[in-house]
Design an enzyme around this catalytic site. Structure first.
Site, short mmCIF file in Angstrom:
data_model
loop_
_atom_site.label_atom_id
_atom_site.label_comp_id
_atom_site.label_asym_id
_atom_site.label_seq_id
_atom_site.Cartn_x
_atom_site.Cartn_y
_atom_site.Cartn_z
N GLY A 45 0.87 -1.26 -0.02
CA GLY A 45 0.12 -0.04 -0.01
C GLY A 45 0.95 1.27 -0.10
O GLY A 45 0.44 2.31 -0.83
N THR A 46 2.03 1.01 0.63
CA THR A 46 2.79 2.45 0.88
C THR A 46 3.14 2.91 -0.51
O THR A 46 3.25 3.94 -1.02
CB THR A 46 3.86 2.03 1.67
OG1 THR A 46 3.41 1.69 3.08
CG2 THR A 46 4.93 3.30 1.90
N ASN A 98 -7.72 3.71 8.93
CA ASN A 98 -6.99 2.63 9.67
C ASN A 98 -7.26 2.77 11.17
O ASN A 98 -6.92 1.63 11.93
CB ASN A 98 -5.60 2.44 9.15
CG ASN A 98 -4.94 3.88 9.02
OD1 ASN A 98 -5.27 4.74 8.49
ND2 ASN A 98 -3.64 3.90 9.65
N GLN A 110 -7.76 -0.52 3.82
CA GLN A 110 -8.50 -0.99 5.12
C GLN A 110 -9.85 -1.56 4.74
O GLN A 110 -10.51 -1.99 5.54
CB GLN A 110 -8.57 -0.10 6.27
CG GLN A 110 -7.18 0.17 6.96
CD GLN A 110 -6.52 -0.72 7.73
OE1 GLN A 110 -6.97 -1.94 7.88
NE2 GLN A 110 -5.06 -0.88 7.91
N SER A 143 -3.86 -3.42 -0.43
CA SER A 143 -2.81 -4.31 0.01
C SER A 143 -3.24 -5.77 0.40
O SER A 143 -4.21 -5.43 0.95
CB SER A 143 -1.89 -3.33 1.29
OG SER A 143 -1.11 -4.06 1.73
N ALA A 144 -2.33 -6.35 0.29
CA ALA A 144 -2.69 -7.68 0.43
C ALA A 144 -2.60 -8.26 1.88
O ALA A 144 -3.53 -8.95 2.34
CB ALA A 144 -1.91 -8.80 -0.53
N HIS A 145 -1.71 -7.80 2.73
CA HIS A 145 -1.62 -8.42 4.04
C HIS A 145 -2.56 -7.89 5.17
O HIS A 145 -2.57 -8.50 6.06
CB HIS A 145 -0.25 -7.94 4.59
CG HIS A 145 0.14 -6.65 4.85
ND1 HIS A 145 0.33 -6.25 6.20
CD2 HIS A 145 0.30 -5.53 4.31
CE1 HIS A 145 0.55 -5.09 6.56
NE2 HIS A 145 0.53 -4.53 5.17
N THR A 173 11.28 -7.15 -11.87
CA THR A 173 10.76 -8.37 -11.93
C THR A 173 9.66 -8.58 -11.03
O THR A 173 9.68 -8.39 -9.71
CB THR A 173 11.67 -9.48 -11.76
OG1 THR A 173 12.74 -9.23 -12.67
CG2 THR A 173 11.14 -10.91 -11.93
N CYS A 220 2.63 3.77 15.33
CA CYS A 220 3.82 2.56 15.69
C CYS A 220 4.35 2.02 14.86
O CYS A 220 5.19 0.90 14.79
CB CYS A 220 3.20 1.95 16.87
SG CYS A 220 1.78 0.83 16.25
N1 PLP Z 1 -2.87 2.85 3.94
C1 PLP Z 1 -3.38 2.45 5.02
C2 PLP Z 1 -4.71 3.07 5.17
C3 PLP Z 1 -2.87 1.59 5.89
O1 PLP Z 1 -3.26 1.13 6.86
C4 PLP Z 1 -1.66 0.93 5.71
C5 PLP Z 1 -1.16 -0.09 6.51
O2 PLP Z 1 -1.11 0.21 7.68
C6 PLP Z 1 -1.04 1.38 4.34
C7 PLP Z 1 -1.58 2.36 3.49
C8 PLP Z 1 0.20 1.06 3.91
O3 PLP Z 1 0.13 -0.39 3.50
P1 PLP Z 1 1.70 -1.26 3.46
O4 PLP Z 1 1.68 -1.89 4.88
O5 PLP Z 1 1.09 -2.50 2.42
O6 PLP Z 1 2.75 -0.69 2.78
#
Ligand code: PLP
Length: 375
Positions: A72-73, A141, A169, A189-191, A227, A314
């Site tokens: 996501g970042t 989040n 989220q 974001s997958a995790h 890749t 955190c």
């Molecule tokens: N955006 C939101 C709203 C999130 O909560 C998070 C992760 O905490 C991210 C972006 C970042 O995602 P990633 O951990 O996949 O970089």
């Protein structure tokens, strides 16, 4: 450590789903670069393409315009930097990866309930002398507060602005249809849904283009060089299959979150839950215990075997006061007494009761706790 453990930090990261681990294991054992022309390469290419189709269709996105990223970042950074708009407006409650990617951006205020002020957005956009990029998340989040996206998008499009939406989220907790919402750029974001860490996506609306920020090879439609992480993409797609297959998880999370809050309210009737008056994600509860810092609460709960977090602040292991709560007008000292409890696909009633008991024990030991009138 306590015998019972309760993992209630899904908004930080959800445990990997077994089906995802299985799918990834099979892919990891295969050789082949998706850009190679031989059979191995073509097989890896097909795996990436199938994963892209699956992730895109889960959220109503165009598969030809979905760029896999490292999470996501990176997707947020790509959107903010690559959309080609120099004027950027972001809500004050965005994730750090949006705020830091646009340090000069105009901040759109939010109200005390944690909702973006759409009238202010309209006024701010009217003052700009060129079309802007607006970034407003689908749901926060820390508080789980769901944002008025339809209104945001209609206002932004009236001003010829593009809309980026961080839906990290929301995925798995809200039905998302990027096309019908007319979102221009959307981050995933997958995790957070039980997929692997280290993969996400930026989905682009059919008529929207992006300038690559990572340059080199022509991967991802020349939008992101490097890749591809085939196994992670396959894992992301499998997590999407799982959330579709298990749509009843949403009702279960809502039931468990409400049960948690009810257990707390039974003893702590005036407990402060941030954003509770707004539509919220089914899995999130951001609450305050006056007289105990976030850090002490997180540590005390950890000692009792319960994993929660002190908001999102955190990320470096260091607890600082939440910019989300302060943007909602919460005082820094109150923000520093707040924690986030977040549930997910594997949460059980037992875990909820365990966490409620431990929190109430802490509450009952706290001198400054708000007393009930009968106390
Ligand atoms: N955006 C939101 C709203 C999130 O909560 C998070 C992760 O905490 C991210 C972006 C970042 O995602 P990633 O951990 O996949 O970089």
């Amino acid at each position: 450590m306590n015998d019972q453990t309760s993992y209630l930090d899904y908004n930080a990261s959800a445990p990997l789903r077994p089906a995802v681990a299985e799918a990834m294991k099979n892919t990891m054992l295969l050789a082949g670069n998706p850009s190679s022309v031989h059979t191995y390469g073509r097989f890896a290419r097909k795996q990436i393409d199938d994963a892209r189709d699956l992730v895109a269709t889960t959220v109503g996105a165009d598969p030809t315009k979905l760029v896999f990223t490292s999470g996501g970042t990176e997707a947020n950074n790509l959107a903010l930097a690559g959309a080609g708009r120099t004027i950027r407006l972001v809500s004050g409650i965005e994730h750090d990866s949006v705020l830091a990617a646009a340090p000069e951006a105009v901040h759109i205020p939010v109200d005390q309930a944690g909702v973006v002020n759409t009238a202010a957005l309209d006024e701010l956009l009217a003052k700009q002398n060129e079309p802007a990029l607006v970034s407003v998340m689908m749901a926060n989040n820390e508080t789980g507060v769901i944002q008025p996206l339809t209104e945001v998008i209609s206002i932004a499009h009236n001003h010829n602005a593009l809309v980026h939406c961080d839906a990290v989220q929301a995925l798995g907790k809200l039905a998302i249809d990027m096309a019908s919402l007319e979102i221009d750029l959307m981050t995933l974001s997958a995790h957070k849904i039980g997929g692997p860490k280290g993969i996400g996506a930026l989905a682009l609306r059919s008529n929207v283009e992006i300038e690559a920020q990572l340059v080199g090879g022509g991967q991802e439609g020349r939008r992101r060089a490097g890749t591809e992480n085939v196994a992670a993409a396959v894992g992301f797609a499998e997590a999407c299959v799982e959330i579709k297959k298990n749509e009843n998880e949403i009702d279960r999370m809502l039931h468990l979150r409400n049960r948690f809050e009810e257990l707390l309210r039974n003893q702590a009737s005036n407990i402060e839950i941030f954003g509770h008056e707004s539509p919220r994600l089914v899995n999130t509860c951001c609450l305050r215990l006056p007289g105990r810092t976030s850090e002490t609460q997180v540590i005390a709960l950890d000692l009792a075997g319960i994993a929660v977090s002190a908001g999102a602040a955190c990320s470096s292991g260091k607890v600082t006061s939440s910019h989300v709560l302060t943007a909602m007008g919460v005082s820094p000292s109150a923000a520093n007494e707040s924690i986030r409890v977040s549930l997910g696909w594997a949460t059980t009633e037992n875990e909820i009761e365990h966490a409620a008991d431990a929190w109430l024990e802490l509450y009952n030991q706290t001198e400054d706790r708000p007393r009930r009138t009968t106390e």
